[in-house]
Design an enzyme around this catalytic site. Structure first.
Site, PDB file in Angstrom:
ATOM      1  N   GLU A 195      11.392   2.322 -20.284  1.00  0.00           N
ATOM      2  CA  GLU A 195      10.619   1.289 -19.589  1.00  0.00           C
ATOM      3  C   GLU A 195       9.260   1.085 -20.256  1.00  0.00           C
ATOM      4  O   GLU A 195       8.806  -0.052 -20.445  1.00  0.00           O
ATOM      5  CB  GLU A 195      10.418   1.678 -18.120  1.00  0.00           C
ATOM      6  CG  GLU A 195      11.640   1.505 -17.248  1.00  0.00           C
ATOM      7  CD  GLU A 195      11.307   1.598 -15.765  1.00  0.00           C
ATOM      8  OE1 GLU A 195      10.187   1.182 -15.382  1.00  0.00           O
ATOM      9  OE2 GLU A 195      12.162   2.065 -15.001  1.00  0.00           O
ATOM     10  N   SER A 262      26.873  13.457 -25.218  1.00  0.00           N
ATOM     11  CA  SER A 262      28.043  14.324 -25.111  1.00  0.00           C
ATOM     12  C   SER A 262      29.292  13.508 -25.406  1.00  0.00           C
ATOM     13  O   SER A 262      29.264  12.280 -25.413  1.00  0.00           O
ATOM     14  CB  SER A 262      28.159  14.927 -23.696  1.00  0.00           C
ATOM     15  OG  SER A 262      26.967  15.553 -23.303  1.00  0.00           O
ATOM     16  N   ASP A 334      20.562   4.421 -14.531  1.00  0.00           N
ATOM     17  CA  ASP A 334      19.130   4.072 -14.483  1.00  0.00           C
ATOM     18  C   ASP A 334      18.559   4.620 -13.183  1.00  0.00           C
ATOM     19  O   ASP A 334      18.454   3.922 -12.171  1.00  0.00           O
ATOM     20  CB  ASP A 334      18.948   2.560 -14.573  1.00  0.00           C
ATOM     21  CG  ASP A 334      17.477   2.170 -14.707  1.00  0.00           C
ATOM     22  OD1 ASP A 334      16.622   3.081 -14.754  1.00  0.00           O
ATOM     23  OD2 ASP A 334      17.188   0.965 -14.753  1.00  0.00           O
ATOM     24  N   ASP A 337      12.400   4.587 -12.033  1.00  0.00           N
ATOM     25  CA  ASP A 337      11.637   3.346 -12.080  1.00  0.00           C
ATOM     26  C   ASP A 337      10.150   3.677 -12.055  1.00  0.00           C
ATOM     27  O   ASP A 337       9.706   4.513 -11.250  1.00  0.00           O
ATOM     28  CB  ASP A 337      11.947   2.446 -10.877  1.00  0.00           C
ATOM     29  CG  ASP A 337      13.102   1.494 -11.150  1.00  0.00           C
ATOM     30  OD1 ASP A 337      13.656   1.539 -12.260  1.00  0.00           O
ATOM     31  OD2 ASP A 337      13.457   0.720 -10.239  1.00  0.00           O
TER      32      ASP A 337
END
Length: 820
Positions: A195, A262, A334, A337
Site C-alpha cells: 500500500e 510456497s 489482503d 489496511d
C-alpha cells in the site's frame, strides 16, 4: 641472540598452551549442552511414561498413552534441540530483544509493542477450547521440565548462546505458543508495504504508468489509484526520502518481496500411477541456521502424525497422518489496511471518526535496554487499529501533516483460535474434516492443500476482511479513516473463502498465485506472490497423464525459469547475431559472447552455468535503467525484477514502451537501446566481480543459500562455525525457488527458500519423503546441526514412516520420561 630466540619460543609455546586451554574450556562449556539422546528422566505433570525415539537424522518419534503426554514430549524435545531459538522467538514477540542486545533492537521492540502481539496472545488463551488449553499447558510443562533438568544438572545453560547473553529463562507459558503463531503471521505479511509503495509511486507517476510498474495479477483488476486525489487538499510529502533504515538481522519484519512463498500440489487417484493420492509441499521462509522448521512424529490417540513443526508450538503445521495429508502456501489475502487518521487541530489527543472527534485509546510500555536507560513509549489506538509512527514502514513518506497512520489487520485480535484449528487438523480423518476443522483458523491466511485416501481439495483458511463496496481505494492504498466506507465491516464468512474439492482434472496446486477471480469486495486480493512459477507448474502437471511420487519430487526440484524463457526473446530480439565481428577484449566482443550463450540457453537456473548469472544481472540492470529516471530514489525500493512490468514495456502494452526513453536525454532511446545498455552494465559488473572469462562464471557462486545464525552469524570467527553457506540452483521464479536478496554487494544470494520439503504418496504412505534445510539441532557442535542441509542442497530426502517398529529399529537413541 640465542637467548632471545629461546625466550621467544617459550613465550610462543606458553601463549599456544593458554589458547589451547581456552579453546578446550570453551568447547567443554559448549558441549555440556549437547543432548544425550539415550537417557531416562523422572519428570512432573505426566500421567504415564513418554518415549522420545530419535532416528539417525535426529527426528523425534514421540509415544505415550495420553495425547497431552505426547504434547509434553514434543515440548521437551523442542527445548532440548532448539532452546535458544524458542527463547528468541518469544523475546521477539514480546518486544524484549533490547534487554539482550541493547540499543540496536530498540526500534524493533517499539514496533512490536505498538502492535501488541504478545498482549493479544495472552488474551487469546481464554478463547481456546478445553482440549487446546490442555495441550498448550502440557507442551509448556514439557519445555519447563527440560529447563529444570538443565539447571539441576548444569547442562551448559541449555545452549551455547546463553554463555554470551543473559542465561535467565522464564518458564514457558501457553501464551508463548500463541505468540509464535502471531510472529509467523508478521513474517508472512506484505500488504502494508505494498500500500505504501503504491501510494508513493502514484505521487510520482500517471495512473497508467503505476499500473505498468505495479501490475495486478492476471485477471480482472482495477486501474491504478491516485493517492493525491484521494487526499486532495492535504500536504503530502511527494518526494520524501525513505524513513526506514537497513534491515536489522534480528528484525522479524519482512522486507518487501520477502513476505512468504510456497508450493503445494496434489493429484487424485485417477491421476496417480499407483492409484493413491499424492501431495507435495515446500513452504518458503527466510533461511537461517538453524532452520525455523523442526521435523517430528506424534503418536496421538487418533493415529500417528508426522511432518514439520515450528519450535514453540505443539502442532504439525504441514505433514500427514495415515488418513490425510496437508500442505500450506501463503494465500496473500489482503488482510491489512492503512487508514490515515485526521488529528483534531485543537486537541492532539483526539482523531476524527464518522461520528465526530474521539479520544485516542492510550497506553504506555517500558522497554528495558541493555547498557542504556529504559525508554517509555506512548501507545495509541484508534477504532481502526494501532497508530504507527512515521519512521516505520516508510509511513512518513505518505502521511500528511497533522495526520497519523493506523493499521487494520486480522492478526491483531484476541479471539485467535488458530492454534485450536491446528490441533483439530491433526486429528482429522478426511479432507472434509480438515476443512471443517480449519474454520477456527484466523491468521495468517493460508491456502490449505489437502488429500485423503480418495480425494483432493484446496481451501483458503483464515479471516478475510469484509470491506464496504464503496471503499475509496478498495484496500489498494492508504485511505481516510474518518470516512465510514473505508472502515472494515468485520470478516467474511468462512464458507465464502475459496474452496476446490474433487476437481474434474484430478490436479490441484498453488504457488502463491491467484486462485479465484471475483469482483470487489468479494475478491481475495489484488496483489499475489506469484504470476510466474505457476506457469511452469501447470506445464509439468499437464505433461503427464499420471503422476508418481518421483514426478512430484521432480516438479518440486525443477529449476527451469518460465520467466527467462518468456522475457529473453523480448529483450534480446533485436540483439542476437546482429553486431559486426569485434576483436577479443572489447566490450562489443564480450557482449557477443554473452548473447551467444543466452541464445542457446533453455532457461535452466543451474548453479553450474554462467547463463543464469548473466540473465539475472541483465534483468536487474534493465529494470534499473527503465525506472530510475522516472521515480528517482524510490527505485531503491524495487529490489526485485517485476516480470510483468518488463513484459508490458517490451510489448508496449498501453503505451508502456515510453519507459525506454530516458527523460533527461535529448535523443529518444528505444527499448533495444536500453536493453543493450543494460547488458553492457551487467557485463561490466560481472567482470569486476568474477573476472573476464564468461565461461568460468557460475550462478551458484552468486546464488549461495545463506543459512546464517541470527545472532552469532555476524561475529567474526564465530560466523565460520555457525553459518551454513551452500551453492544452490533455482531463482526468484523457479519452482525450486531461491529468492534473492536484491540488495547489497551480493544481490543474488539465496535468502528465502523452502526450509521444508515433503512428498506424500498415499498408495504407499511409508514411502513418503521429507527433508529440511539445515538439521534438527540448534547446537553448532551437534552433528545434527547441518546434516539434513547436505541432503536438501542436493535435492535428496529422508523416509517419512509412521511405523513404530521402523522408528525403533533405526533409533539413534531413546529418551524415556517417567512420571514422578
Amino acid at each position: 641472540m640465542g637467548l632471545v630466540f629461546k625466550w621467544s619460543l617459550r613465550l610462543f609455546l606458553l601463549l599456544a598452551l593458554l589458547a589451547g586451554l581456552a579453546l578446550a574450556g570453551v568447547y567443554y562449556l559448549a558441549s555440556r549442552s549437547l543432548v544425550d539422546y539415550n537417557a531416562d528422566y523422572t519428570v512432573p505433570a505426566i500421567s504415564g511414561p513418554v518415549e522420545i525415539i530419535r532416528n539417525n537424522s535426529g527426528v523425534p518419534h514421540i509415544f505415550a498413552e495420553d495425547d497431552n503426554d505426547v504434547y509434553y514430549g514434543l515440548g521437551f524435545a523442542h527445548a532440548q534441540d532448539r532452546l535458544w531459538q524458542m527463547t528468541m522467538l518469544r523475546r521477539t514477540a514480546q518486544g524484549r530483544l533490547s534487554e539482550q542486545f541493547g540499543e540496536r533492537t530498540v526500534k524493533v521492540d517499539k514496533l512490536i509493542r505498538r502492535l501488541d502481539l504478545y498482549g493479544h496472545a495472552q488474551r487469546a488463551v481464554a478463547f481456546q477450547d478445553d482440549r487446546t488449553r490442555a495441550a498448550l499447558d502440557a507442551y509448556a510443562a514439557g519445555v519447563n521440565a527440560w529447563l529444570r533438568i538443565v539447571n539441576r544438572d548444569a547442562l551448559g545453560r541449555g545452549a551455547p548462546e546463553f554463555f554470551l547473553f543473559s542465561p535467565q529463562i522464564a518458564p514457558w507459558q501457553p501464551a508463548d505458543s500463541i505468540a509464535v503463531i502471531k510472529l509467523m503471521g508478521l513474517q508472512l505479511s506484505g500488504h502494508l508495504e505494498e500500500e505504501v509503495i503504491r501510494a508513493r509511486t502514484s505521487l510520482l507517476l500517471e495512473p497508467e504508468r503505476v499500473r505498468d510498474l505495479l501490475p495486478d495479477a492476471p485477471g480482472t483488476g482495477i486501474a491504478a489509484l491516485d493517492y493525491a486525489a484521494l487526499l486532495e487538499g492535504l500536504d503530502l510529502p511527494r518526494y520524501a526520502a525513505n524513513t526506514s533504515g537497513p534491515k536489522n538481522p534480528l528484525s522479524p519484519f519482512p522486507e518487501r518481496g520477502l513476505a512468504g512463498a510456497s508450493n503445494a500440489f496434489a493429484a487424485a487417484p485417477e491421476r496417480s500411477a499407483a492409484g493413491g493420492t499424492l501431495l507435495a509441499n515446500d513452504p518458503h521462509l527466510g533461511l537461517s541456521a538453524p532452520s525455523i522448521w523442526y521435523l517430528a512424529r506424534l503418536d496421538l490417540s487418533t493415529g500417528g502424525v508426522i511432518g514439520g513443526t515450528i519450535p514453540g508450538m505443539p502442532v504439525i503445521l504441514t505433514g500427514r497422518s495415515d488418513k490425510v495429508g496437508w500442505g500450506l502456501t501463503t494465500a496473500y489475502v489482503d488482510d491489512q489496511d492503512v487508514l490515515i487518521e485526521k488529528v483534531n487541530p485543537d486537541n492532539p489527543d483526539e482523531y476524527l471518526t464518522p461520528d465526530g472527534y474521539k479520544p485516542f485509546r492510550k497506553g504506555q510500555s517500558i522497554i528495558k535496554i541493555k547498557d542504556a536507560p529504559s525508554q517509555t513509549i506512548n501507545l495509541r489506538w484508534t477504532d481502526n487499529g494501532p497508530v504507527l509512527p512515521e519512521d516505520h514502514y516508510n509511513l512518513g513518506t505518505i502521511t500528511p501533516l497533522n495526520h497519523e497512520a493506523a493499521l487494520s489487520w486480522t492478526l491483531l485480535t484476541d479471539q485467535d483460535t488458530s492454534m485450536q484449528a491446528g490441533l483439530q487438523i491433526m486429528r482429522a480423518g478426511s479432507a472434509a474434516e480438515v476443512i471443517a476443522a480449519a474454520a477456527d483458523y484466523v491468521a495468517p491466511a493460508q491456502n490449505l492443500t489437502i488429500v485423503d485416501q480418495e480425494s483432493i481439495a484446496l481451501k483458503t483458511i483464515g479471516h478475510v476482511p469484509r470491506r464496504n463496496p464503496a471503499h475509496q481505494s478498495r484496500g489498494r492504498i492508504p485511505s481516510p479513516g474518518w470516512l465510514e466506507q473505508n472502515r472494515w465491516l468485520g470478516v467474511m464468512p468462512y464458507a465464502s473463502n475459496p474452496e476446490f474439492t474433487r476437481p474434474s482434472g484430478g490436479i490441484l496446486g498453488n504457488t502463491n498465485n491467484k486462485v479465484i477471480d471475483r469482483p470487489f469486495p468479494n475478491h481475495i486480493s489484488y496483489h499475489y506472490g506469484d504470476t510466474q512459477r505457476v506457469q511452469r507448474w501447470r506445464r509439468l502437471m499437464l505433461n503427464r497423464e499420471v503422476h508418481t511420487r518421483d514426478s512430484f519430487v521432480e516438479a518440486q526440484l525443477d529449476t527451469v525459469s518460465f520467466t527467462a524463457r518468456s522475457l529473453l526473446p523480448l529483450i534480446a530480439a533485436d540483439l542476437w547475431y546482429t553486431d559486426e565481428a569485434a576483436p577479443d577484449g572489447t566490450p562489443e566482443r564480450q557482449r557477443q559472447r554473452a548473447l551467444a550463450l543466452m541464445a542457446e540457453w533453455n532457461g535452466e537456473m543451474s548453479e553450474h552455468l554462467p547463463e543464469p548469472l548473466i540473465y539475472a544481472a541483465w534483468l536487474r540492470a534493465l529494470q534499473t535503467r527503465l525506472i530510475r529516471d522516472e521515480i528517482g530514489t524510490l527505485e531503491s525500493e524495487f529490489t526485485h525484477v517485476e516480470p510483468l512490468f518488463i513484459e508490458r514495456v517490451f510489448r508496449d502494452v498501453e503505451g508502456a514502451a515510453v519507459w525506454c526513453d530516458v527523460l533527461q536525454s535529448a535523443p529518444v532511446e528505444t527499448c533495444t537501446d536500453i536493453s543493450r545498455y543494460a547488458l553492457d552494465d551487467a557485463l561490466v559488473w560481472l567482470e569486476e566481480k568474477y573476472g573476464r572469462n564468461i565461461e568460468s562464471w557460475r550462478w551458484g557462486d552468486a546464488h549461495e543459500a545463506t543459512h546464517d545464525h541470527q545472532v552469532l552469524g555476524s561475529i567474526p570467527l564465530l560466523s565460520a562455525f555457525v553459518n551454513i553457506r551452500q551453492s544452490t540452483s533455482g531463482g526468484d521464479n523457479t519452482l525450486l525457488r531461491g529468492r534473492t536478496s536484491g540488495k547489497g554487494p551480493d544481490p543474488f544470494q539465496n535468502v528465502h527458500a523452502a526450509g521444508y520439503r515433503g512428498v506424500y504418496d498415499f498408495a504407499d504412505p511409508d514411502s513418503s519423503l521429507f527433508v529440511m534445510a539445515t538439521g534438527q539441532s540448534g547446537h553448532p557442535l551437534s552433528r545434527h546441526y547441518d546434516d539434513l542441509g547436505v541432503l536438501w542442497r542436493r535435492g535428496e530426502y529422508i523416509p517419512m514412516s509412521l511405523d513404530p517398529e521402523l522408528a525403533r529399529a533405526g533409533a539413534e537413541g531413546t529418551i524415556t520420561l517417567v512420571p514422578e
